[in-house]
Design an enzyme around this catalytic site. Structure first.
Site, mmCIF file in Angstrom:
data_model
loop_
_atom_site.group_PDB
_atom_site.id
_atom_site.type_symbol
_atom_site.label_atom_id
_atom_site.label_comp_id
_atom_site.label_asym_id
_atom_site.label_seq_id
_atom_site.Cartn_x
_atom_site.Cartn_y
_atom_site.Cartn_z
ATOM 1 N N HIS A 125 -34.304 17.763 33.872
ATOM 2 C CA HIS A 125 -34.517 17.222 32.537
ATOM 3 C C HIS A 125 -35.600 18.030 31.842
ATOM 4 C CE1 HIS A 125 -35.264 14.394 29.287
ATOM 5 N NE2 HIS A 125 -36.539 14.573 29.542
ATOM 6 N N ALA A 135 -10.062 37.634 31.887
ATOM 7 C CA ALA A 135 -10.615 38.649 32.786
ATOM 8 C C ALA A 135 -10.842 38.104 34.196
ATOM 9 C CB ALA A 135 -11.917 39.179 32.206
ATOM 10 N N GLY A 185 -1.627 37.712 19.158
ATOM 11 C CA GLY A 185 -1.224 37.652 20.557
ATOM 12 C C GLY A 185 -1.249 39.020 21.212
ATOM 13 N N VAL A 203 -7.485 32.455 20.471
ATOM 14 C CA VAL A 203 -8.820 32.763 21.016
ATOM 15 C C VAL A 203 -9.418 33.981 20.320
ATOM 16 C CG1 VAL A 203 -10.067 33.369 23.116
ATOM 17 C CG2 VAL A 203 -8.143 31.808 23.235
ATOM 18 N N ILE A 204 -8.634 35.055 20.198
ATOM 19 C CA ILE A 204 -9.170 36.292 19.629
ATOM 20 C C ILE A 204 -9.504 36.114 18.151
ATOM 21 C CG2 ILE A 204 -8.639 38.719 19.105
ATOM 22 C CD1 ILE A 204 -7.171 38.888 21.726
ATOM 23 N N ALA A 262 -4.407 39.311 14.781
ATOM 24 C CA ALA A 262 -4.759 38.782 16.122
ATOM 25 C C ALA A 262 -3.677 37.792 16.519
ATOM 26 C CB ALA A 262 -6.125 38.119 16.080
HETATM 27 P P1 NAD Z 1 -2.870 33.728 20.965
HETATM 28 O O1 NAD Z 1 -1.447 33.708 21.338
HETATM 29 O O2 NAD Z 1 -3.820 32.831 21.663
HETATM 30 O O3 NAD Z 1 -3.019 33.441 19.376
HETATM 31 C C1 NAD Z 1 -2.276 34.134 18.402
HETATM 32 C C2 NAD Z 1 -1.931 33.190 17.271
HETATM 33 O O4 NAD Z 1 -1.343 33.936 16.213
HETATM 34 C C3 NAD Z 1 -0.943 32.112 17.670
HETATM 35 O O5 NAD Z 1 -1.525 30.832 17.501
HETATM 36 C C4 NAD Z 1 0.234 32.333 16.704
HETATM 37 O O6 NAD Z 1 0.800 31.115 16.253
HETATM 38 C C5 NAD Z 1 -0.402 33.100 15.544
HETATM 39 N N1 NAD Z 1 0.539 33.937 14.788
HETATM 40 C C6 NAD Z 1 1.428 34.835 15.274
HETATM 41 N N2 NAD Z 1 2.141 35.405 14.255
HETATM 42 C C7 NAD Z 1 1.676 34.852 13.099
HETATM 43 C C8 NAD Z 1 2.007 35.023 11.714
HETATM 44 N N3 NAD Z 1 2.962 35.884 11.276
HETATM 45 N N4 NAD Z 1 1.310 34.291 10.788
HETATM 46 C C9 NAD Z 1 0.344 33.430 11.188
HETATM 47 N N5 NAD Z 1 0.016 33.233 12.489
HETATM 48 C C10 NAD Z 1 0.657 33.938 13.444
HETATM 49 O O7 NAD Z 1 -3.301 35.249 21.107
HETATM 50 P P2 NAD Z 1 -4.723 35.966 20.985
HETATM 51 O O8 NAD Z 1 -5.732 35.105 20.344
HETATM 52 O O9 NAD Z 1 -4.392 37.276 20.330
HETATM 53 O O10 NAD Z 1 -5.123 36.197 22.497
HETATM 54 C C11 NAD Z 1 -4.260 36.905 23.383
HETATM 55 C C12 NAD Z 1 -4.534 36.542 24.828
HETATM 56 O O11 NAD Z 1 -5.777 37.049 25.246
HETATM 57 C C13 NAD Z 1 -4.555 35.040 25.043
HETATM 58 O O12 NAD Z 1 -3.875 34.752 26.235
HETATM 59 C C14 NAD Z 1 -6.018 34.743 25.179
HETATM 60 O O13 NAD Z 1 -6.260 33.608 25.994
HETATM 61 C C15 NAD Z 1 -6.542 36.027 25.831
HETATM 62 N N6 NAD Z 1 -7.968 36.211 25.530
HETATM 63 C C16 NAD Z 1 -8.885 35.409 26.146
HETATM 64 C C17 NAD Z 1 -10.223 35.532 25.820
HETATM 65 C C18 NAD Z 1 -11.223 34.646 26.481
HETATM 66 O O14 NAD Z 1 -10.956 34.171 27.574
HETATM 67 N N7 NAD Z 1 -12.361 34.370 25.863
HETATM 68 C C19 NAD Z 1 -10.643 36.451 24.874
HETATM 69 C C20 NAD Z 1 -9.692 37.248 24.270
HETATM 70 C C21 NAD Z 1 -8.347 37.107 24.609
#
Ligand code: NAD
Length: 490
Positions: free
Chosen positions: A464, A340, A290, A195-196, A288
């Protein structure tokens, strides 16, 4: 914080992010003597309530995304018969606007604290035995102790560091810094297409950065409905995002000062995929990959707070930890995703629980949104999950390109997908990709909260021409009224 600090409260909340501030305000509204402790300082070393969500997450991100969307649309006005001579972007002003929005909302929380009589304490807090809290002000001089009948832990989460890409706050940056850049990088790589990663890519790609996303997983957005993920992949790729799946970053190397003066590229990212090892040179790298719960220093050993091996606080379905009178909410538990509004709902739920009410969070109907452009929003279950469970289902989809409003807005990318139980017709999931998906999903959440059927959606009159007609259209298709959907004025 008053000069003579109260030492004893009904409730102490640790953390003033969405989960914490909602809990504190609701507790105070319910007549409980409440304190909220938080240690967030902004880049001007000023107090800023609202946690990551407000200061370095969703709010900052959607403010910038809106600026980027407008900038990009100004370059595509010819079809409207509008000529724009030269569009330029001033990143400093864009950031200033974003910061003003953040400051204003943060002040709103501070004002609510004052109005509701929440005692705000700026300090680092740690849980000890018997619901005692040690507070250390930022100058770290004098630690003191407070106590409360109930403690609510809401300390939020932080970006996960990758040893292969250590943050230097200059060339290799985290998601917080990525919302504070002072110029558009020429070539940008992002580790993680979650997502981020996608939200940041959407901002900087639209502002003109060549953007490459490196995602270790072979599948794209595996947590969402795969038909929507497929469409998202197609749309993002058409927009120019370079999405590399199955690409695992293994190391990074920054150019020496001399080399970076001679060449424009500042970081080399080495990654592996099925075809071998590759080197990618970029100007900035965003990590980004996680987030992790902020629980490292949350409790002293003597408090005996139970965490799992990843640092999440162990809670039951009522957000109660294993310690009597101590609750945990928001990003630090595994009850629901890190979003959030989940934290906010848990904050309200726990506050009301303490006051003797029981209004639990419906985790099954939490809407999720990815604030890219176009947006992705969903509620309920995916087609893949339902099929795996062997549920008999009916599906209706409707493209935004078949709606009058979508055409008028030149926003024709995307679709609405509705899934209902084949026997009962009860709605089981709604999945949307398209402009304003985050707004459209609210109707689906409400419908599902009231256990609506797809027939109920068909019988509900939709104004509409609106984008919401696509939701109506999907329900009509599901009920085998595809011709009605296209012949009625959509
Ligand atoms: P995420 O876990 O969703 O995505 C991180 C991605 O990084 C994963 O798909 C993973 O496979 C990849 N990754 C990790 N190490 C890697 C590497 N060495 N090489 C390549 N890829 C790699 O985490 P995020 O996007 O950081 O988000 C964190 C949390 O915050 C999530 O739970 C998300 O839902 C939440 N969030 C939600 C919103 C929203 O609701 N709009 C906004 C921001 C964050």
């Amino acid at each position: 914080m008053s000069k003579k600090q109260d030492k004893s409260f009904d409730v102490i909340v640790i953390g003033a992010g969405p989960a914490g501030y909602s809990a504190a305000i609701r507790c105070a509204e319910l007549g409980l003597k409440t304190a909220c402790i938080d240690n967030w300082n902004n880049d001007k070393s000023l107090v800023s309530l609202g946690g990551t969500y407000l200061n370095a997450g969703c709010v900052a991100s959607i403010a910038l995304l809106e600026s980027a969307r407008i900038y990009h649309s100004l370059n595509n006005l010819k079809q409207h018969g509008i000529q724009v001579a030269k569009v330029t972007v001033d990143i400093a002003l864009m950031m200033q606007r974003k910061n003003q929005i953040v400051d204003r909302l943060s002040r709103q929380i501070a004002d609510s604290f004052i109005d509701c009589n929440v005692t705000y304490i700026q300090a680092e807090a740690k849980l000890f035995n018997e619901r005692q809290i040690e507070i250390k002000p930022s100058d770290q001089t004098t630690a003191s102790r407070l106590e409360a009948k109930h403690i609510i832990l809401a300390s939020g989460s932080s970006p996960i560091d990758l040893s292969c890409a250590p943050i230097d706050n200059e060339f290799i940056i985290d998601s917080t810094m990525a919302l504070n850049l002072d110029s558009v990088p020429k070539r940008l790589a992002i580790i993680g297409a979650g997502v981020i990663g996608l939200e940041l890519a959407s901002i900087w790609n639209r502002l003109g950065a060549e953007t490459i996303l490196l995602e270790a997983q072979e599948s794209f957005l595996s947590m969402i409905d795969q038909q929507i993920a497929y469409d998202a992949y197609r749309i993002y790729t058409n927009q120019g995002l370079d999405l590399r799946l199955g690409a695992r970053v293994i190391s990074t190397k920054k150019s020496s000062k001399k080399a970076s003066l001679e060449h424009s590229r500042k970081v080399t990212v080495n990654y592996q995929d099925n075809n071998g090892t590759h080197a990618l040179e970029v100007d900035k790298l965003i990590v980004a990959s996680g987030r992790r719960p902020n629980t490292e220093n949350l409790a002293a050993a003597e408090a005996d707070l139970l965490l799992d091996e990843n640092g999440y606080v162990h809670v039951d379905e009522n957000c109660r930890t294993t310690l009597p009178g101590v609750y945990a909410i928001g990003d630090i538990t595994l009850l629901g995703p890190m979003i959030a509004h989940k934290g906010i709902e848990e904050g309200l739920f726990v506050a009301e629980q303490i006051a003797g009410f029981h209004n639990p969070v419906n985790y099954h109907l939490l809407p999720s949104v990815i604030f890219t452009d176009p947006e992705i929003a969903w509620v309920g279950q995916t087609e893949q999950a339902l099929r795996a469970m062997g549920e008999p289902i009916n599906i209706g989809t409707y493209p935004l390109s078949a709606t009058a409003r979508g055409l008028a807005m030149s926003q024709t990318e995307g679709l609405v997908k509705i899934i209902a139980h084949a026997d009962t017709d009860r709605l089981l999931g709604v999945h949307i990709i398209g402009t304003q998906a985050s707004e459209m999903i609210a109707e689906a959440v409400l419908a599902m909260e009231f256990s609506a059927s797809s027939e109920d959606l068909v019988r509900t009159i939709h104004a509409h021409p609106t984008l919401a007609k696509a939701l109506h259209g999907a329900a009509l298709v599901l009920k085998n009224q595809a011709y009605t959907s296209t012949s009625s004025v959509f």
